[in-house]
Write a protein that holds these residues in place. Structure first.
Motif, mmCIF file in Angstrom:
data_model
loop_
_atom_site.group_PDB
_atom_site.id
_atom_site.type_symbol
_atom_site.label_atom_id
_atom_site.label_comp_id
_atom_site.label_asym_id
_atom_site.label_seq_id
_atom_site.Cartn_x
_atom_site.Cartn_y
_atom_site.Cartn_z
ATOM 1 N N ALA A 146 0.821 -1.217 0.000
ATOM 2 C CA ALA A 146 0.000 0.000 0.000
ATOM 3 C C ALA A 146 0.853 1.264 0.000
ATOM 4 C CB ALA A 146 -0.938 -0.008 1.206
ATOM 5 N N GLN A 147 2.132 1.141 0.348
ATOM 6 C CA GLN A 147 3.023 2.295 0.390
ATOM 7 C C GLN A 147 3.718 2.563 -0.952
ATOM 8 O OE1 GLN A 147 3.510 4.471 3.055
ATOM 9 N NE2 GLN A 147 1.675 3.386 3.742
ATOM 10 N N PHE A 148 3.380 1.785 -1.982
ATOM 11 C CA PHE A 148 4.023 1.939 -3.282
ATOM 12 C C PHE A 148 2.969 2.195 -4.357
ATOM 13 C CE2 PHE A 148 7.135 -0.181 -0.728
ATOM 14 C CZ PHE A 148 8.353 0.342 -1.165
ATOM 15 N N PRO A 149 2.760 3.451 -4.734
ATOM 16 C CA PRO A 149 1.711 3.780 -5.700
ATOM 17 C C PRO A 149 1.832 3.020 -7.013
ATOM 18 C CG PRO A 149 2.544 5.776 -4.664
ATOM 19 C CD PRO A 149 3.432 4.654 -4.207
ATOM 20 N N ALA A 150 3.049 2.759 -7.480
ATOM 21 C CA ALA A 150 3.223 2.088 -8.766
ATOM 22 C C ALA A 150 2.652 0.682 -8.766
ATOM 23 C CB ALA A 150 4.714 2.041 -9.134
ATOM 24 N N LEU A 151 2.564 0.064 -7.591
ATOM 25 C CA LEU A 151 2.061 -1.305 -7.526
ATOM 26 C C LEU A 151 0.556 -1.375 -7.759
ATOM 27 C CD1 LEU A 151 4.049 -2.739 -4.474
ATOM 28 C CD2 LEU A 151 4.731 -2.560 -6.877
ATOM 29 N N ALA A 152 -0.115 -0.239 -7.737
ATOM 30 C CA ALA A 152 -1.562 -0.214 -7.961
ATOM 31 C C ALA A 152 -1.925 -0.161 -9.433
ATOM 32 C CB ALA A 152 -2.182 0.982 -7.241
ATOM 33 N N ALA A 153 -0.922 0.004 -10.304
ATOM 34 C CA ALA A 153 -1.194 0.070 -11.745
ATOM 35 C C ALA A 153 -1.771 -1.257 -12.227
ATOM 36 C CB ALA A 153 0.089 0.393 -12.502
ATOM 37 N N LYS A 154 -2.548 -1.202 -13.288
ATOM 38 C CA LYS A 154 -3.150 -2.399 -13.857
ATOM 39 C C LYS A 154 -2.704 -2.571 -15.304
ATOM 40 C CE LYS A 154 -5.511 -3.409 -10.165
ATOM 41 N NZ LYS A 154 -5.139 -4.573 -9.344
ATOM 42 N N GLY A 155 -2.386 -3.816 -15.657
ATOM 43 C CA GLY A 155 -2.036 -4.144 -17.023
ATOM 44 C C GLY A 155 -3.052 -5.081 -17.611
ATOM 45 N N ALA A 156 -2.722 -5.659 -18.744
ATOM 46 C CA ALA A 156 -3.655 -6.545 -19.431
ATOM 47 C C ALA A 156 -3.948 -7.797 -18.608
ATOM 48 C CB ALA A 156 -3.088 -6.935 -20.801
ATOM 49 N N GLU A 157 -2.994 -8.221 -17.802
ATOM 50 C CA GLU A 157 -3.175 -9.440 -17.004
ATOM 51 C C GLU A 157 -3.213 -9.134 -15.508
ATOM 52 O OE1 GLU A 157 -0.736 -12.743 -18.089
ATOM 53 O OE2 GLU A 157 -0.719 -12.182 -20.207
ATOM 54 N N GLY A 158 -3.626 -7.930 -15.171
ATOM 55 C CA GLY A 158 -3.679 -7.541 -13.770
ATOM 56 C C GLY A 158 -2.533 -6.628 -13.411
ATOM 57 N N ALA A 159 -2.167 -6.614 -12.152
ATOM 58 C CA ALA A 159 -1.094 -5.740 -11.704
ATOM 59 C C ALA A 159 0.240 -6.221 -12.251
ATOM 60 C CB ALA A 159 -1.046 -5.705 -10.181
ATOM 61 N N PRO A 160 1.060 -5.314 -12.779
ATOM 62 C CA PRO A 160 2.389 -5.716 -13.245
ATOM 63 C C PRO A 160 3.212 -6.297 -12.102
ATOM 64 C CG PRO A 160 1.842 -3.492 -13.992
ATOM 65 C CD PRO A 160 0.800 -3.886 -12.984
ATOM 66 N N ILE A 161 4.148 -7.154 -12.465
ATOM 67 C CA ILE A 161 5.072 -7.736 -11.501
ATOM 68 C C ILE A 161 6.441 -7.117 -11.736
ATOM 69 C CG2 ILE A 161 6.188 -9.840 -10.687
ATOM 70 C CD1 ILE A 161 3.710 -11.386 -11.544
ATOM 71 N N TYR A 162 6.947 -6.434 -10.738
ATOM 72 C CA TYR A 162 8.231 -5.739 -10.860
ATOM 73 C C TYR A 162 9.355 -6.646 -10.361
ATOM 74 C CZ TYR A 162 5.400 -1.516 -11.497
ATOM 75 O OH TYR A 162 4.501 -0.576 -11.953
ATOM 76 N N LEU A 163 10.100 -7.193 -11.304
ATOM 77 C CA LEU A 163 11.288 -7.975 -10.978
ATOM 78 C C LEU A 163 12.549 -7.246 -11.434
ATOM 79 C CD1 LEU A 163 10.173 -11.615 -11.895
ATOM 80 C CD2 LEU A 163 9.913 -10.388 -9.742
ATOM 81 N N ASP A 164 12.413 -5.950 -11.614
ATOM 82 C CA ASP A 164 13.520 -5.132 -12.129
ATOM 83 C C ASP A 164 14.227 -4.363 -11.023
ATOM 84 O OD1 ASP A 164 11.248 -3.592 -11.690
ATOM 85 O OD2 ASP A 164 11.707 -2.165 -13.278
ATOM 86 N N GLY A 165 13.998 -4.748 -9.763
ATOM 87 C CA GLY A 165 14.558 -4.021 -8.632
ATOM 88 C C GLY A 165 16.066 -3.846 -8.650
#
Length: 419
Positions: free
Chosen positions: A11-30
């Motif tokens: 909830a503290q990361f606004p970017a995680l609320a974004a939605k893509g074609a298959e739901g929320a994107p998965i960020y493995l680019d940390g």
């Protein structure tokens, strides 16, 4: 033990609320840059909206800017285990490393020696290679064992000598996740020569407790945008060392009794404000695991220990899933022990860049290539085949995301094999 509050974290990361074609994107680019936390964003905006100014003035905005900057230096000192006067901010780790390399090498001479590694990001290699070229110095290398992904620190005593001036090592590999035993490296250096030890901690600070006093190093650099903050670089330097280093600065700012002699020009005060917000976020997270009377340093330490334990659990699940994919090879340590949750893999018959593109089509964000770890990729024998696919976890990823990644990657490989 307190359960890790993953829902509150996300909830503290606004970017995680974004939605893509298959739901929320998965960020493995940390490993290339994490998403920024809301307290960092709020602190940056708050500083700019309230009125920013340059440093050293008698008027309100300048006084407030100076106070914020002092607080940001103190906050970073608590995260790293140093003191505020030992902290300098810069635009990024690479720029700070080039600046430090020029300053510490003023008195080095032809025939002196530098030590670098085959595992590091090039930002902790090329600055020193360029110093060696300028000064006529000899460069010696700590080798990488391709089978284990570990540095050959057993050979380090033979590399060191009376003319070794500096040893540059990384806290963790940005390509294959290896967590180096920096304390052991420092002990070896201290026992065999009088060289400085410079640590690139960009990949380790986001995942493990950092204590510069315990490490025993002389200089350490990291990047807040790799641990949920803004694009900034941070330098820590041992105070007694900094007192005798002459930084390259304009004359009015050339004398400064602290690490801030390396803050050339007007810094990004809004970036410093965001770093302060990032430390506030980590401190709040750590308060869930620490005693009520804990200091900020203790709460930050608790936060990192909590994140590390949670990331280990995610990493174990990911490794178990990856082990079911035909032709997949994990490079570096085979388990979560001795590594950060950065996993470099290859899959027989599949180009890493094509795999990255295929994952992106499913809103899974992962890098492929050499990630500027050019020596490591070459030593692994992967330079001509496109390098690695890199899957990087951090504390805002979830079990469901890990399962989805394994499922999608499995389907991508099977689909390609069926053609």
């Amino acid at each position: 033990m307190t359960a890790f509050p993953i829902d509150d974290v996300r909830a503290q990361f606004p970017a995680l609320a974004a939605k893509g074609a298959e739901g929320a994107p998965i960020y493995l680019d940390g490993p290339g840059g994490t998403q920024i936390c809301a307290p960092a964003l709020a602190a940056m905006v708050r500083h700019l909206e309230a009125g920013t100014a340059n440093s050293g003035g008698a008027f309100r905005t300048s006084v407030e800017t100076d106070a914020m900057s002092e607080a940001a230096h103190a906050a970073m000192a608590d995260l790293l285990g140093g003191s505020p006067d030992e902290i300098a901010f810069g635009p990024n780790m690479t720029t700070l490393t080039f600046a430090v390399s020029r300053a510490v090498s003023r008195d080095w001479r032809e025939g002196d020696e530098l030590v670098v590694t085959r595992l590091d990001h090039d930002a902790n290699v090329t600055p020193w290679l360029m110093v060696a070229q300028d000064r006529g110095m000899t460069v010696r290398w700590i080798d990488l064992d391709p089978e284990t992904g570990l540095l050959r620190i057993d050979a380090l005593p033979e590399i060191l000598g009376p003319r070794t001036r500096l040893v540059a090592v990384g806290g963790a590999s940005n390509a294959i996740g290896t967590l180096n035993d920096v304390e052991a490296i420092v002990r070896i250096v201290r026992a065999h020569c009088d060289a400085l030890v410079f640590v690139d901690a960009v990949q380790s600070v986001p995942h493990v407790v950092t204590d510069v006093r315990a490490l025993g190093c002389d200089l350490l650099v990291c990047s807040p945008y790799k641990f949920f903050g803004p694009h900034q670089g941070v330098l820590w330097g041992r105070d007694e060392l900094l007192e005798r280093i002459q930084a390259y600065k304009v004359r009015p700012a050339s004398i400064h009794p602290s690490a801030r002699r390396f803050e050339t020009g007007t810094p990004s005060f809004e970036g410093q404000a965001a770093v302060l917000g990032t430390i506030d976020y980590l401190e709040t997270l750590g308060a869930r695991f620490a005693p009520d009377d804990a200091t900020r340093r203790e709460r930050l330490r608790a936060a990192m220990l909590g994140c590390h334990a949670y990331e280990d659990a995610l990493g174990e699940r990911l490794l178990a899933g990856l082990g079911t994919i035909d032709g997949l090879k994990l490079w570096g340590p085979p388990t979560v022990r001795g590594r950060v949750p950065t996993f470099g893999v290859t899959i027989a018959g599949h180009d890493p860049h094509a795999l990255s593109e295929a994952l992106a089509a499913h809103d899974i964000f992962a890098w492929a290539g050499n990630f500027y770890a050019v020596e490591a990729i070459a030593r692994l024998g992967l330079a001509e085949s496109g390098g690695l696919l890199r899957l990087g976890l951090c504390h805002y990823n979830t079990v469901d995301e890990v399962d989805r990644v394994v499922d999608v990657l499995t389907r991508i490989v099977r689909s390609a094999s069926a053609r």
